[in-house]
Design an enzyme around this catalytic site. Structure first.
Site, PDB file in Angstrom:
ATOM      1  N   LEU A  25       3.379   6.143  -2.480  1.00  0.00           N
ATOM      2  CA  LEU A  25       4.308   6.737  -2.862  1.00  0.00           C
ATOM      3  C   LEU A  25       4.505   7.130  -4.254  1.00  0.00           C
ATOM      4  O   LEU A  25       5.036   8.214  -4.912  1.00  0.00           O
ATOM      5  CB  LEU A  25       5.556   6.306  -2.029  1.00  0.00           C
ATOM      6  CG  LEU A  25       5.404   6.270  -0.611  1.00  0.00           C
ATOM      7  CD1 LEU A  25       6.589   5.708  -0.063  1.00  0.00           C
ATOM      8  CD2 LEU A  25       5.408   7.574   0.023  1.00  0.00           C
ATOM      9  N   VAL A  30       0.679  -1.043   0.032  1.00  0.00           N
ATOM     10  CA  VAL A  30       0.145  -0.217   0.080  1.00  0.00           C
ATOM     11  C   VAL A  30       0.929   1.242   0.063  1.00  0.00           C
ATOM     12  O   VAL A  30       0.531   2.374  -0.515  1.00  0.00           O
ATOM     13  CB  VAL A  30      -0.974  -0.116   1.287  1.00  0.00           C
ATOM     14  CG1 VAL A  30      -1.718   1.228   1.299  1.00  0.00           C
ATOM     15  CG2 VAL A  30      -1.805  -1.143   1.437  1.00  0.00           C
ATOM     16  N   GLU A  31       1.849   1.257   0.661  1.00  0.00           N
ATOM     17  CA  GLU A  31       2.743   2.343   1.139  1.00  0.00           C
ATOM     18  C   GLU A  31       3.555   2.848  -0.531  1.00  0.00           C
ATOM     19  O   GLU A  31       3.629   3.740  -0.813  1.00  0.00           O
ATOM     20  CB  GLU A  31       4.037   1.920   2.118  1.00  0.00           C
ATOM     21  CG  GLU A  31       5.067   3.262   2.143  1.00  0.00           C
ATOM     22  CD  GLU A  31       5.888   3.059   3.435  1.00  0.00           C
ATOM     23  OE1 GLU A  31       6.137   1.615   3.874  1.00  0.00           O
ATOM     24  OE2 GLU A  31       6.601   4.054   3.788  1.00  0.00           O
ATOM     25  N   ARG A  32       4.003   1.763  -1.244  1.00  0.00           N
ATOM     26  CA  ARG A  32       4.777   1.739  -2.527  1.00  0.00           C
ATOM     27  C   ARG A  32       3.599   2.339  -3.424  1.00  0.00           C
ATOM     28  O   ARG A  32       4.181   3.416  -4.219  1.00  0.00           O
ATOM     29  CB  ARG A  32       5.156   0.448  -3.049  1.00  0.00           C
ATOM     30  CG  ARG A  32       6.566   0.267  -2.461  1.00  0.00           C
ATOM     31  CD  ARG A  32       7.378  -1.047  -2.399  1.00  0.00           C
ATOM     32  NE  ARG A  32       8.182  -1.387  -1.416  1.00  0.00           N
ATOM     33  CZ  ARG A  32       8.741  -2.382  -0.988  1.00  0.00           C
ATOM     34  NH1 ARG A  32       8.316  -3.616  -1.460  1.00  0.00           N
ATOM     35  NH2 ARG A  32       9.554  -2.431   0.145  1.00  0.00           N
TER      36      ARG A  32
END
Ligand code: FAD
Length: 440
Positions: free
Chosen positions: A239, A234-236
């Site tokens: 970002l 989810v973070e990648r």
């Protein structure tokens, strides 16, 4: 969390109309941040990609990006900033029990509670599975001891997504668990680290026999690597995306925003009030072109060439993100098919490519921006700089995106090993118990 197909043009019109009507009806700059966030959460706009049962609208990425865009266009405060809404809510929605989801997610979505990410350690960054923070069972609680580092927002967070080792005799990826950890308790010390922007975005966190209830263990005992990978995916994906977003404020009581006037946080530039970093994308590209026209540097052929190259990169990033979305965001499945020699390799690598492109965008905006503004790029803050200090901010923050959420080198390793099928790095067999691995 359900994945939905990209919306049709009609869907987009409907979404736009609904968000515009919501803003026209509900936005009032004199509301407190807490009141406005509650309205956003009730309408499902705090995290529209979550399923309706968890407080979202079941939207796909396109629709969610459109919600952000319209909120920004309408000049309203966006939903709670920070890592709770971005990472903890979707992770708990996927891996938590219904009771855990009901307990943790609503207070994230309406900003009552702020979260940080307690993953990295001094000897476990790129090789996160080497983490040594340990959790030892004591009745229906776990006792946590260890050190975390680079914890963004740790000093203003009420809870942390904690990865800790629950069984050192299992292989290193297998003995880890993911906890919803209370930051405000004896045995937790948060020390801010000042970075070269002059701000303290992140912290060291020292944990000495602090406690967490077994009921706050998310996704099952020793399943933390899988749960943590959801957080990282989810973070990648987040970002790597660069769409226009509304301004943000820090959630939770320690963030200090809840009882302030929501209108205080709305900035004409749309810059985030949390990081101070202006959004990179086409808008900022045009802002640079305008600056270059005003100071005459646009006459330089090399600069014009480089500006067009940057524009191309922005477009490539946009198209890469669209490709990732066209794969339904199912990069992990595509990667598994690709590892078996089947399927579309480009889809499998899409989140990693998007993240790499975002690092490159940051560096390009820094370099071209500096050439346009010259010495003004050394100034930070609004007071002295003729350009609002934006370029100085971009320049000093530019190394960060190629490090957080997995470094550029790690993204390339993932593409090389798991997508292109290149040989893995040598190391001990993967089933070696963590307790028998050499430690740094
Ligand atoms: C602004 C910022 C915010 C952050 N916020 C958080 C947060 O909130 N929570 C959190 O848990 N962490 C956070 N981090 C930490 C971040 O995830 C780590 O910094 C990152 O994973 C790299 O780990 P490291 O710093 O230990 O570097 P290392 O892993 O020690 O890497 C050092 C260098 O070696 C290279 N390298 C390492 N292994 C390999 C390999 N196998 N092949 C090739 N090259 C390699 C790396 O690319 C890097 O250049 C943040 C970092 C930054 C910069």
């Amino acid at each position: 969390m359900t994945e939905t197909a990209a919306p049709s043009a009609a869907d987009a019109d409907t979404v736009r109309g609904e968000v515009e009507a919501f803003c026209d009806d509900k936005w009032d700059p004199d509301l407190t941040v807490e009141q406005w966030w509650r309205l956003l959460a009730e309408a499902g706009y705090a995290h529209p990609m979550l399923p309706p049962s968890v407080g979202g609208l079941g939207y796909g990425q396109d629709q969610a990006a459109l919600v952000s865009l319209v909120l920004a266009e309408r000049g309203v405060l966006g939903p709670p900033g920070g890592l709770g809404r971005m990472l903890a809510a979707p992770t708990i929605a996927i891996h938590g029990t219904p009771e855990q989801t009901e307990r943790f997610v609503p207070e994230i979505l309406d900003g009552r509670v702020g979260w940080c990410q307690l993953f990295s350690e001094p000897n476990a960054g790129s090789d996160l599975a080497s983490l040594q923070c340990r959790a030892e069972r004591d009745g229906d609680e776990w006792v946590i001891t260890g050190q975390k580092v680079w914890t963004s927002g740790g000093q203003v967070s009420d809870k942390g997504m904690l990865l800790a080792r629950t069984d050192p005799d299992l292989p290193k990826h297998a003995g880890i668990s993911w906890f919803a950890f209370d930051m405000d308790q004896p045995g937790v010390e948060v020390r801010p680290l000042t970075e070269m922007t002059g701000r303290a975005l992140f912290n060291e966190v020292f944990i000495d026999e602090a406690r967490v209830a077994d009921s706050a263990l998310i996704g099952g005992l020793n399943n933390g690597w899988r749960v943590g990978n959801t957080t990282l995916m989810v973070e990648r994906a987040s970002l790597g995306s660069s769409g226009r977003k509304p301004p943000e404020a820090i959630p939770g009581p320690k963030g200090g925003a809840l009882h302030l006037r929501a209108g205080e946080f709305v900035r004409p530039s749309g810059a985030s009030s949390m990081s101070g970093v202006p959004p990179l994308g086409v808008d900022m590209w045009w802002w640079l072109v305008d600056l270059a026209r005003k100071n005459g540097s646009i006459a330089g052929k090399v600069l014009r060439d480089d500006l067009m190259r940057l524009y191309g990169l922005i477009e490539i990033n946009r198209l890469s993100i669209q490709r990732a979305k066209a794969g339904g965001g199912r990069a992990r499945e595509a990667r598994e098919r690709s590892e078996q020699g089947a399927g579309d390799r480009a889809s499998a690598a899409a989140p990693n490519i998007a993240k790499l492109t975002m690092s490159e965008l940051n560096r390009s905006f820094r370099d071209i921006g500096m050439r346009i503004v010259g010495a003004d790029g050394m100034l930070m803050g609004d007071s002295d700089s003729q350009t609002g200090g934006h370029i100085g901010e971009v320049a000093l923050f530019s190394p960060a995106p190629s490090i957080y959420g997995g470094t550029d080198q790690v993204q390339r390793n993932i593409i090389g090993e798991r997508v292109l099928g290149l040989p893995r790095e040598p190391g001990p067999p993967r089933d070696t118990p963590f307790s028998q691995l050499p430690k740094n």
